[in-house]
Design a protein around this motif. Structure first.
Motif, PDB file in Angstrom:
ATOM      1  N   GLN A  33       0.826  -1.198   0.000  1.00 45.59           N
ATOM      2  CA  GLN A  33       0.000   0.000   0.000  1.00 45.59           C
ATOM      3  C   GLN A  33       0.865   1.254   0.000  1.00 45.59           C
ATOM      4  OE1 GLN A  33      -3.227  -0.173  -0.443  1.00 45.59           O
ATOM      5  NE2 GLN A  33      -3.217  -2.425  -0.350  1.00 45.59           N
ATOM      6  N   ASN A  34       0.210   2.380  -0.262  1.00 46.37           N
ATOM      7  CA  ASN A  34       0.882   3.670  -0.264  1.00 46.37           C
ATOM      8  C   ASN A  34       1.000   4.171   1.173  1.00 46.37           C
ATOM      9  OD1 ASN A  34       1.916   6.158  -0.777  1.00 46.37           O
ATOM     10  ND2 ASN A  34       0.306   6.820  -2.153  1.00 46.37           N
ATOM     11  N   ALA A  35       2.223   4.555   1.553  1.00 46.36           N
ATOM     12  CA  ALA A  35       2.461   4.987   2.931  1.00 46.36           C
ATOM     13  C   ALA A  35       1.688   6.256   3.268  1.00 46.36           C
ATOM     14  CB  ALA A  35       3.959   5.205   3.154  1.00 46.36           C
ATOM     15  N   THR A  36       1.478   7.142   2.293  1.00 47.88           N
ATOM     16  CA  THR A  36       0.750   8.382   2.560  1.00 47.88           C
ATOM     17  C   THR A  36      -0.692   8.108   2.929  1.00 47.88           C
ATOM     18  OG1 THR A  36       2.198   9.506   0.978  1.00 47.88           O
ATOM     19  CG2 THR A  36       0.169  10.633   1.590  1.00 47.88           C
ATOM     20  N   GLN A  37      -1.312   7.128   2.291  1.00 48.21           N
ATOM     21  CA  GLN A  37      -2.690   6.787   2.610  1.00 48.21           C
ATOM     22  C   GLN A  37      -2.802   6.015   3.922  1.00 48.21           C
ATOM     23  OE1 GLN A  37      -4.191   4.709  -0.809  1.00 48.21           O
ATOM     24  NE2 GLN A  37      -4.090   6.504  -2.149  1.00 48.21           N
ATOM     25  N   VAL A  38      -1.830   5.148   4.191  1.00 52.03           N
ATOM     26  CA  VAL A  38      -1.880   4.353   5.418  1.00 52.03           C
ATOM     27  C   VAL A  38      -1.663   5.234   6.640  1.00 52.03           C
ATOM     28  CG1 VAL A  38      -0.758   2.471   6.685  1.00 52.03           C
ATOM     29  CG2 VAL A  38      -1.213   2.243   4.242  1.00 52.03           C
ATOM     30  N   VAL A  39      -0.794   6.236   6.525  1.00 47.38           N
ATOM     31  CA  VAL A  39      -0.500   7.065   7.692  1.00 47.38           C
ATOM     32  C   VAL A  39      -1.723   7.865   8.119  1.00 47.38           C
ATOM     33  CG1 VAL A  39       0.286   9.156   6.506  1.00 47.38           C
ATOM     34  CG2 VAL A  39       1.314   8.521   8.674  1.00 47.38           C
ATOM     35  N   ASN A  40      -2.620   8.190   7.177  1.00 44.08           N
ATOM     36  CA  ASN A  40      -3.846   8.886   7.558  1.00 44.08           C
ATOM     37  C   ASN A  40      -4.764   7.986   8.387  1.00 44.08           C
ATOM     38  OD1 ASN A  40      -3.048  11.189   6.139  1.00 44.08           O
ATOM     39  ND2 ASN A  40      -3.935  10.439   4.236  1.00 44.08           N
ATOM     40  N   ALA A  41      -4.678   6.665   8.147  1.00 49.36           N
ATOM     41  CA  ALA A  41      -5.530   5.744   8.896  1.00 49.36           C
ATOM     42  C   ALA A  41      -5.032   5.505  10.312  1.00 49.36           C
ATOM     43  CB  ALA A  41      -5.641   4.417   8.144  1.00 49.36           C
ATOM     44  N   VAL A  42      -3.722   5.532  10.524  1.00 50.24           N
ATOM     45  CA  VAL A  42      -3.170   5.232  11.852  1.00 50.24           C
ATOM     46  C   VAL A  42      -2.835   6.485  12.643  1.00 50.24           C
ATOM     47  CG1 VAL A  42      -2.216   3.056  11.010  1.00 50.24           C
ATOM     48  CG2 VAL A  42      -0.799   5.092  10.961  1.00 50.24           C
ATOM     49  N   ARG A  43      -3.026   7.660  12.068  1.00 49.79           N
ATOM     50  CA  ARG A  43      -2.678   8.882  12.805  1.00 49.79           C
ATOM     51  C   ARG A  43      -3.480   9.041  14.089  1.00 49.79           C
ATOM     52  NH1 ARG A  43       0.363  12.983  11.297  1.00 49.79           N
ATOM     53  NH2 ARG A  43       0.364  12.263   9.130  1.00 49.79           N
ATOM     54  N   PRO A  44      -4.769   8.695  14.139  1.00 54.55           N
ATOM     55  CA  PRO A  44      -5.487   8.830  15.426  1.00 54.55           C
ATOM     56  C   PRO A  44      -4.942   7.936  16.520  1.00 54.55           C
ATOM     57  CG  PRO A  44      -7.034   8.689  13.585  1.00 54.55           C
ATOM     58  CD  PRO A  44      -5.685   8.359  13.036  1.00 54.55           C
ATOM     59  N   LEU A  45      -4.152   6.916  16.195  1.00 55.73           N
ATOM     60  CA  LEU A  45      -3.604   6.027  17.217  1.00 55.73           C
ATOM     61  C   LEU A  45      -2.355   6.589  17.879  1.00 55.73           C
ATOM     62  CD1 LEU A  45      -3.946   2.630  15.313  1.00 55.73           C
ATOM     63  CD2 LEU A  45      -5.590   3.727  16.850  1.00 55.73           C
ATOM     64  N   VAL A  46      -1.827   7.680  17.374  1.00 53.84           N
ATOM     65  CA  VAL A  46      -0.585   8.276  17.896  1.00 53.84           C
ATOM     66  C   VAL A  46      -0.916   9.647  18.457  1.00 53.84           C
ATOM     67  CG1 VAL A  46       1.774   8.971  17.340  1.00 53.84           C
ATOM     68  CG2 VAL A  46       0.749   6.994  16.196  1.00 53.84           C
ATOM     69  N   ALA A  47      -0.364   9.959  19.606  1.00 56.62           N
ATOM     70  CA  ALA A  47      -0.595  11.260  20.217  1.00 56.62           C
ATOM     71  C   ALA A  47      -0.079  12.367  19.312  1.00 56.62           C
ATOM     72  CB  ALA A  47       0.081  11.328  21.583  1.00 56.62           C
ATOM     73  N   ALA A  48      -0.727  13.519  19.420  1.00 55.92           N
ATOM     74  CA  ALA A  48      -0.354  14.630  18.547  1.00 55.92           C
ATOM     75  C   ALA A  48       1.061  15.108  18.806  1.00 55.92           C
ATOM     76  CB  ALA A  48      -1.346  15.782  18.730  1.00 55.92           C
ATOM     77  N   ALA A  49       1.564  14.960  20.061  1.00 52.77           N
ATOM     78  CA  ALA A  49       2.910  15.429  20.375  1.00 52.77           C
ATOM     79  C   ALA A  49       3.990  14.510  19.828  1.00 52.77           C
ATOM     80  CB  ALA A  49       3.075  15.572  21.884  1.00 52.77           C
ATOM     81  N   ASN A  50       3.655  13.286  19.456  1.00 55.02           N
ATOM     82  CA  ASN A  50       4.640  12.327  18.967  1.00 55.02           C
ATOM     83  C   ASN A  50       4.742  12.396  17.445  1.00 55.02           C
ATOM     84  OD1 ASN A  50       5.028  11.476  21.606  1.00 55.02           O
ATOM     85  ND2 ASN A  50       3.439   9.903  21.433  1.00 55.02           N
ATOM     86  N   ALA A  51       5.911  12.033  16.962  1.00 58.58           N
ATOM     87  CA  ALA A  51       6.204  12.172  15.536  1.00 58.58           C
ATOM     88  C   ALA A  51       5.653  10.983  14.767  1.00 58.58           C
ATOM     89  CB  ALA A  51       7.714  12.281  15.310  1.00 58.58           C
ATOM     90  N   LEU A  52       4.993  11.293  13.618  1.00 58.57           N
ATOM     91  CA  LEU A  52       4.494  10.273  12.701  1.00 58.57           C
ATOM     92  C   LEU A  52       4.607  10.861  11.297  1.00 58.57           C
ATOM     93  CD1 LEU A  52       3.139   7.502  12.284  1.00 58.57           C
ATOM     94  CD2 LEU A  52       0.941   8.665  12.433  1.00 58.57           C
ATOM     95  N   THR A  53       5.635  10.477  10.562  1.00 53.94           N
ATOM     96  CA  THR A  53       5.923  11.052   9.254  1.00 53.94           C
ATOM     97  C   THR A  53       6.035   9.948   8.215  1.00 53.94           C
ATOM     98  OG1 THR A  53       8.301  11.022   9.707  1.00 53.94           O
ATOM     99  CG2 THR A  53       7.094  13.062  10.221  1.00 53.94           C
ATOM    100  N   VAL A  54       6.010  10.382   6.958  1.00 56.43           N
ATOM    101  CA  VAL A  54       6.108   9.476   5.812  1.00 56.43           C
ATOM    102  C   VAL A  54       7.356   9.835   5.024  1.00 56.43           C
ATOM    103  CG1 VAL A  54       5.011   8.703   3.670  1.00 56.43           C
ATOM    104  CG2 VAL A  54       3.620   9.181   5.687  1.00 56.43           C
ATOM    105  N   TYR A  55       8.081   8.808   4.610  1.00 52.26           N
ATOM    106  CA  TYR A  55       9.243   8.990   3.733  1.00 52.26           C
ATOM    107  C   TYR A  55       8.888   8.390   2.372  1.00 52.26           C
ATOM    108  CZ  TYR A  55      14.037   9.010   2.027  1.00 52.26           C
ATOM    109  OH  TYR A  55      15.161   9.232   1.286  1.00 52.26           O
ATOM    110  N   PRO A  56       8.437   9.233   1.406  1.00 53.65           N
ATOM    111  CA  PRO A  56       7.940   8.689   0.131  1.00 53.65           C
ATOM    112  C   PRO A  56       8.958   7.889  -0.671  1.00 53.65           C
ATOM    113  CG  PRO A  56       7.217  10.961   0.434  1.00 53.65           C
ATOM    114  CD  PRO A  56       8.235  10.681   1.503  1.00 53.65           C
ATOM    115  N   PRO A  57      10.255   8.282  -0.755  1.00 55.90           N
ATOM    116  CA  PRO A  57      11.157   7.477  -1.597  1.00 55.90           C
ATOM    117  C   PRO A  57      11.229   6.008  -1.195  1.00 55.90           C
ATOM    118  CG  PRO A  57      12.160   9.582  -1.083  1.00 55.90           C
ATOM    119  CD  PRO A  57      10.933   9.493  -0.247  1.00 55.90           C
ATOM    120  N   ALA A  58      11.167   5.714   0.100  1.00 53.72           N
ATOM    121  CA  ALA A  58      11.224   4.323   0.556  1.00 53.72           C
ATOM    122  C   ALA A  58       9.847   3.759   0.867  1.00 53.72           C
ATOM    123  CB  ALA A  58      12.108   4.209   1.792  1.00 53.72           C
ATOM    124  N   ASN A  59       8.779   4.562   0.686  1.00 59.33           N
ATOM    125  CA  ASN A  59       7.413   4.140   1.016  1.00 59.33           C
ATOM    126  C   ASN A  59       7.380   3.562   2.434  1.00 59.33           C
ATOM    127  OD1 ASN A  59       4.660   3.839   0.372  1.00 59.33           O
ATOM    128  ND2 ASN A  59       4.959   1.687  -0.167  1.00 59.33           N
TER     129      ASN A  59
END
Length: 726
Positions: A149-175
């Motif tokens: 799957q595309n990491a950009t789309q998956v990260v939108n689904a799991v973002r509510p599981l991570v606190a806003a103060a913690n880092a959750l980023t996507v690196y597109p070249p490595a997906n």
């Protein structure tokens, strides 16, 4: 064991040196005792009861139990409460302490050598956290790569599981997804991502056909499932694509049940045709039926024989009854109109063709001329409904249908904007003095007369002194100052006795002419634009003497000439996107003549500027086609020899005329390719609204004594949005 050995060691005599065997036995006994004590301590439950205890105190106690070293940040202050009703294993003391820290807003970051740093939770993600292997309550960083799957789309689904103060980023070249959070939450997020990172079930499936044609089946299925083509939800979408080369249909959907229903319907449609003769009708969407039939005739090798001969000499087919006979075709109104148009209009071509003076209608194609039989197929073009009727076996029909599908495409259009800019600047100056002594004319005896005489006496507006004396109203423009003394008679004609004529004139003429003709042409089709006037041109005249009194009746013949702006262009859009333009540009006008009689007789002079060229331009590029930069200077001097060269007195015997002309003419062109109806609509709407606003600007002002009159104008609709670039 060790308690029984110690008394023995005390009663033995001291020796200076112990034997190696004794020392080895003693070390083994001490090691065994330490391991036994550690095992007993690890299995011994401990009770944690800390009520309003300082964090540093609790950290010290946990450090003694676990052997870890805690380093507390100066910002870490406060108290924690840890209470256990019964004893717990010493190994659970550290996770329990981390949970208490997390509840207090602090986090533990493990480092090398068992050192644990306790810092505020907001500062934990900035410290070098371990990438893996951290305890559940400590902060760690994890890189989670995705395979399907595309990491950009998956990260939108799991973002509510991570606190806003913690880092959750996507690196597109490595997906991949990079997350910094507590280790136990990272494991939870990683488990969710592993469930989401699964191969999609919307893989396209290829369904081969044995009897039906893939293009026909795909068109039928698209109409049957038209509501699923633009569905909002991805699961409800259904994509059906024909593959003419393999005679197969490609089906793609995320709903397995929908794919199964489509495949079942394809199997029902893939049956031998029940109609005898294999006659099929193909309705064309964009191409012309007669032109497509002519292309198929060349492809099938029927170019050498005439269509009517090929249709009659071949074996009879089921289509033969549908074709019109030669007699019927000859008697049809369409054939008669075609013959009339063909004979009346010349072939339109690029500059210099016979149709340059006037437009020619497109020739109508006859139905009988587009029918042929070759290669096991009979093809008939019905231009009335723009369709092809084909009688052929299924394999031959499939091949022809594949070719027809590639020929029946929407052709691009080219919007040509021409810009013709002409700037003229003419300056002229005249000054001269003429005199005449005519007092002696008409007297008896020997008399003398003389004077200077410059310029022509035949022009309608003359600057000659004798011409002005004969008709003062015909004096040329400018300042004319003279001295008159009575009249004199010369050759039986009475004229004014004009003794002196001084004339001065200076003129500045500036002209700025801008023409912007526009033209919309179909790809590889010639288009023509003409705007101006049709001027009569005298071609011949003679006098006819008729009647009893030999009265003269003049007779003249005229021809008509288009004067104005003419633009003919034939664009060709290449595969690379460039546009090849063959064009003819003409700008002409009538030169005003000083003699009205000449204009009335049709002996007019024309200004004509013609440009004929072939250029290559990109889409939307402004190119310069050519131009004219002309500058001229004329110095005309009429004088009396010797006397006209005198420093001051020479002005009385000289007439000077100077003229300077300058012309700058440039022609520009900008072609724009319109490949879709949306692009053409935006362009047409823009020009439509500009014209409507210009009509509104010329509305008359209200007047009390005049009735209100409506101003005609175009209805202005809503603005058409520009389509987004794909």
């Amino acid at each position: 064991m060790l308690s029984t050995l110690l008394p023995l060691l005390r009663r033995s005599r001291p020796t200076r040196f112990a034997s190696p065997r004794t020392l080895s036995l003693l070390a083994a006994l001490l090691t065994a005792h330490w391991l036994w004590a550690a095992a007993v301590q690890a299995q011994t439950p401990v009770t944690l009861n800390f009520v309003d205890a300082d964090i540093d105190v609790v950290a010290k106690a946990v450090g003694e139990l676990t052997g870890k070293t805690f380093v507390l940040d100066p910002k870490v202050k406060g108290k924690v409460n840890i209470q256990s009703a019964k004893g717990i294993a010493p190994g659970l003391a550290y996770p329990t302490f981390l949970s208490a820290l997390r509840m207090a807003g602090y986090a533990a970051v493990e480092g090398a050598g068992g050192i644990v740093r306790v810092v505020p939770e907001v500062d934990a993600k900035a410290l070098p956290a371990p990438l893996s292997g951290a305890s559940g309550g400590s902060v760690a960083t994890k890189v989670i790569p995705l395979a399907h799957q595309n990491a950009t789309q998956v990260v939108n689904a799991v973002r509510p599981l991570v606190a806003a103060a913690n880092a959750l980023t996507v690196y597109p070249p490595a997906n991949a997804i990079i997350i910094t959070d507590y280790a136990d939450n990272i494991r939870r997020v990683e488990a969710v991502i592993s469930r989401l990172d699964a191969p999609t079930i919307a893989a396209p499936e290829l369904v081969a056909l044995n009897h039906a044609n893939a293009l026909d089946v795909a068109a039928t299925l698209s109409r049957a499932f038209a509501d699923t083509a633009g569905a909002a939800e991805a699961r409800d979408r259904l994509v059906i694509t024909p593959d003419a080369r393999a005679n197969a249909v490609i089906v793609r959907s995320e709903d397995p049940g929908r794919v199964a229903r489509v495949k079942a319907m394809i199997s029902e449609l893939d049956r031998p045709t029940a109609a005898p003769g294999n006659i099929r009708i193909i309705y064309l969407k964009h191409a012309d039926a007669s032109q497509v039939a002519a292309t198929l005739r060349r492809v099938l090798g029927a170019e050498g024989s005439t269509p009517s001969t090929a249709a009659t000499t071949s074996a009879p087919s089921a289509l033969s009854s549908l074709l019109p006979t030669a007699t019927a075709a000859a008697q049809s109104p369409l054939a008669a109109a075609t013959a009339a148009l063909t004979g009346a209009s010349g072939a339109s071509g690029i500059p210099g063709s016979a149709s340059a003076g006037g437009g020619s209608l497109p020739q109508l194609s006859s139905n009988s001329a587009a029918a042929f039989t070759a290669g096991g197929a009979t093809v008939y073009a019905d231009t009335a409904i723009n369709a092809l009727v084909i009688s052929a076996a299924t394999p031959v029909y499939n091949n022809l249908r594949s070719v027809i599908e590639q020929l029946d495409v929407r052709r691009a259009q080219v919007f040509v904007e021409a810009l013709i800019a002409e700037v003229q600047a003419d300056r002229a100056a005249e000054f001269g003095i003429q005199w005449q002594a005519l007092d002696g004319i008409g007297r008896s005896g020997t008399q003398g007369f003389g004077g200077t005489n410059f310029g022509s006496t035949t022009s309608s507006t003359t600057s000659n002194i004798l011409g002005v004396a004969a008709n003062a109203a015909a004096a040329a423009q400018g300042l004319n100052v003279g001295l008159i003394r009575g009249t004199v008679t010369i050759g039986g004609k009475q004229i004014m006795n004009l003794g002196l004529l001084a004339r001065a004139l200076q003129s500045d003429v500036q002209a700025n002419i801008l023409s912007m003709p526009t033209l919309l042409a179909l790809d590889n089709e010639e288009a023509r634009f003409s705007g101006g006037q049709t001027v009569p041109v005298l071609t011949g005249q003679y006098a006819n003497s008729t009647g009893a009194n030999n009265s003269v009746t003049p007779f003249a013949t005229f021809d008509r000439k288009d004067v104005g702006l003419i633009l003919r262009v034939k664009p060709l859009v290449t595969e690379g996107g460039a546009i090849r333009l063959q064009l003819y540009q003409e700008v002409s006008s009538v030169v005003p003549s000083a003699q009205s009689g000449v204009d009335a007789a049709g002996l007019s002079t024309f200004n004509k500027r013609v440009l004929e060229t072939s250029v290559l331009a990109d889409d939307g590029q402004i190119v310069v086609l050519g131009g004219l930069l002309q500058e001229g200077f004329t110095n005309d001097q009429e004088k009396v020899p010797v006397l006209g060269d005198a420093p001051l007195l020479g002005n009385l015997f000289r007439y000077d005329t100077r003229k300077r002309t300058k012309t700058n003419l440039m022609i520009f062109l900008r072609p724009t390719v319109l490949r879709s109806a949306a692009q053409a609509g935006v362009l047409a709407n823009e020009r439509y609204r500009i014209l409507g606003l210009d009509q509104q600007s010329v509305s008359p002002e209200p007047r009390p004594m005049l009735p209100d009159m409506s101003n005609p104008g175009l209805p202005l609709g809503p603005t058409v949005p520009v389509p987004a670039a794909k």
